[in-house]
Scaffold this motif. Structure first.
Motif, PDB file in Angstrom:
ATOM      1  N   ASN A 155       0.881  -1.248   0.098  1.00 36.15           N
ATOM      2  CA  ASN A 155      -0.120   0.009  -0.051  1.00 36.15           C
ATOM      3  C   ASN A 155       0.760   1.069  -0.059  1.00 36.15           C
ATOM      4  O   ASN A 155       1.465   1.212   0.983  1.00 36.15           O
ATOM      5  CB  ASN A 155      -0.797  -0.005   1.211  1.00 36.15           C
ATOM      6  N   PRO A 156       0.829   2.002  -1.165  1.00 36.08           N
ATOM      7  CA  PRO A 156      -0.018   1.910  -2.080  1.00 36.08           C
ATOM      8  C   PRO A 156       0.368   0.857  -2.948  1.00 36.08           C
ATOM      9  O   PRO A 156       1.554   0.307  -3.144  1.00 36.08           O
ATOM     10  CB  PRO A 156       0.268   3.206  -3.009  1.00 36.08           C
ATOM     11  N   LEU A 157      -0.669   0.624  -3.976  1.00 36.41           N
ATOM     12  CA  LEU A 157      -0.773  -0.861  -4.734  1.00 36.41           C
ATOM     13  C   LEU A 157      -0.829  -0.551  -6.150  1.00 36.41           C
ATOM     14  O   LEU A 157      -1.566   0.314  -6.495  1.00 36.41           O
ATOM     15  CB  LEU A 157      -1.653  -1.815  -4.344  1.00 36.41           C
ATOM     16  N   ASP A 158       0.075  -1.135  -7.000  1.00 35.00           N
ATOM     17  CA  ASP A 158      -0.060  -0.931  -8.434  1.00 35.00           C
ATOM     18  C   ASP A 158      -1.314  -1.875  -8.822  1.00 35.00           C
ATOM     19  O   ASP A 158      -1.248  -3.181  -8.697  1.00 35.00           O
ATOM     20  CB  ASP A 158       1.378  -1.296  -9.001  1.00 35.00           C
ATOM     21  N   PRO A 159      -2.211  -1.180  -9.673  1.00 33.87           N
ATOM     22  CA  PRO A 159      -3.433  -2.127  -9.879  1.00 33.87           C
ATOM     23  C   PRO A 159      -2.953  -3.263 -10.958  1.00 33.87           C
ATOM     24  O   PRO A 159      -3.791  -4.217 -11.081  1.00 33.87           O
ATOM     25  CB  PRO A 159      -4.627  -1.351 -10.490  1.00 33.87           C
ATOM     26  N   TYR A 160      -1.790  -3.207 -11.690  1.00 33.21           N
ATOM     27  CA  TYR A 160      -1.360  -4.204 -12.581  1.00 33.21           C
ATOM     28  C   TYR A 160      -0.475  -4.975 -11.960  1.00 33.21           C
ATOM     29  O   TYR A 160       0.132  -6.001 -12.791  1.00 33.21           O
ATOM     30  CB  TYR A 160      -0.768  -3.213 -13.535  1.00 33.21           C
ATOM     31  N   LEU A 161      -0.380  -5.225 -10.538  1.00 32.01           N
ATOM     32  CA  LEU A 161       0.659  -6.082 -10.027  1.00 32.01           C
ATOM     33  C   LEU A 161       0.235  -7.333 -10.326  1.00 32.01           C
ATOM     34  O   LEU A 161      -0.938  -7.807 -10.253  1.00 32.01           O
ATOM     35  CB  LEU A 161       0.569  -5.864  -8.494  1.00 32.01           C
ATOM     36  N   LEU A 175       2.199 -13.888  -6.735  1.00 31.08           N
ATOM     37  CA  LEU A 175       0.963 -13.759  -6.928  1.00 31.08           C
ATOM     38  C   LEU A 175       0.103 -14.046  -8.132  1.00 31.08           C
ATOM     39  O   LEU A 175      -0.949 -14.947  -8.366  1.00 31.08           O
ATOM     40  CB  LEU A 175       0.673 -12.278  -6.704  1.00 31.08           C
ATOM     41  N   TYR A 176       1.067 -14.061  -9.338  1.00 32.40           N
ATOM     42  CA  TYR A 176       0.557 -14.483 -10.555  1.00 32.40           C
ATOM     43  C   TYR A 176       0.459 -16.118 -10.518  1.00 32.40           C
ATOM     44  O   TYR A 176      -0.425 -16.676 -11.063  1.00 32.40           O
ATOM     45  CB  TYR A 176       1.239 -14.042 -11.748  1.00 32.40           C
TER      46      TYR A 176
END
Length: 215
Positions: A155-161, A175-176
């Motif tokens: 946090n903050p987080l990249d939405p494309y992570l 995560l992928y």
């Protein structure tokens, strides 16, 4: 995004303060806002294991929740006999359908995956509490062993992570891989709707913390 029922959350807190020595923290489904699980910490002493599980289970049910519990297994038990752990859980009224064991990644690096493998072989859910440095290999064997990945979300987080398998970040790659393997991905502590929405976009399934109990 829908939120957890505030009256149910308040009832849970009040019940736990009276009945349980440890808090059970709701975790919500990020897509529905419904309570998906209740998380509790390991007891201070192993002699309290059965009582901790039993009290938490009674309090959780008394508060009106039917979602399964998720229990952080004490590090000391990673070298114990898995059958003893199973017997303790059953004595507390738990079964593989309503209890998942959470194991710390750093402790598994030290002790090995033997207890995790034995618990899974007996049908229990096993969640990996991931370390941010991802010290343990997360190959096909690990992806088949664990049913859930629990972590402190950035946090903050990249939405494309974790949307690209070539992601340079070890966390992104993990995560992928977890998403591809169908594991439940849970963020331990989420404070805002904005953060929760980004986590859902990044592939997270559940969230705990303030977001799970806010009105």
């Amino acid at each position: 995004m829908m939120r957890a029922n505030p009256n149910a959350a308040l009832k849970l807190v009040e019940t736990l303060l009276v009945q349980s020595p440890l808090p059970v923290r709701p975790r919500i489904d990020l897509r529905t806002g419904l309570v998906a699980a209740g998380a509790l910490d390991a007891p201070e002493r192993l002699s309290k294991l059965v009582r901790t599980l039993r009290d938490a289970r009674y309090a959780w049910r008394a508060a009106g929740f039917t979602a399964p519990l998720s229990f952080a297994l004490p590090d000391e038990l990673l070298s114990a006999d898995a059958e003893w752990i199973c017997d303790a859980a059953r004595e507390a009224g738990c079964n593989p359908r309503n209890l998942t064991f959470e194991l710390e990644e750093r402790a598994l690096v030290r002790c090995g995956p033997f207890v995790a493998e034995a618990l899974r072989a007996r049908g229990w859910g096993v969640a990996l509490i991931a370390d941010e440095d991802c010290p343990m290999p997360f190959g096909a064997r690990a992806r088949a062993l664990y049913t859930e990945l629990v972590l402190e979300a950035p946090n903050p987080l990249d939405p494309y992570l974790a949307t690209d398998p070539r992601e340079l970040s070890p966390l992104g790659r993990r995560l992928y891989a977890a998403k591809e393997a169908g594991l439940i991905i849970t963020a331990r502590s989420v404070k805002s709707d904005e953060h929760a929405s980004l986590l859902a976009l990044a592939g997270f399934d559940r969230a705990g913390g303030a977001i799970a109990a806010q009105p």
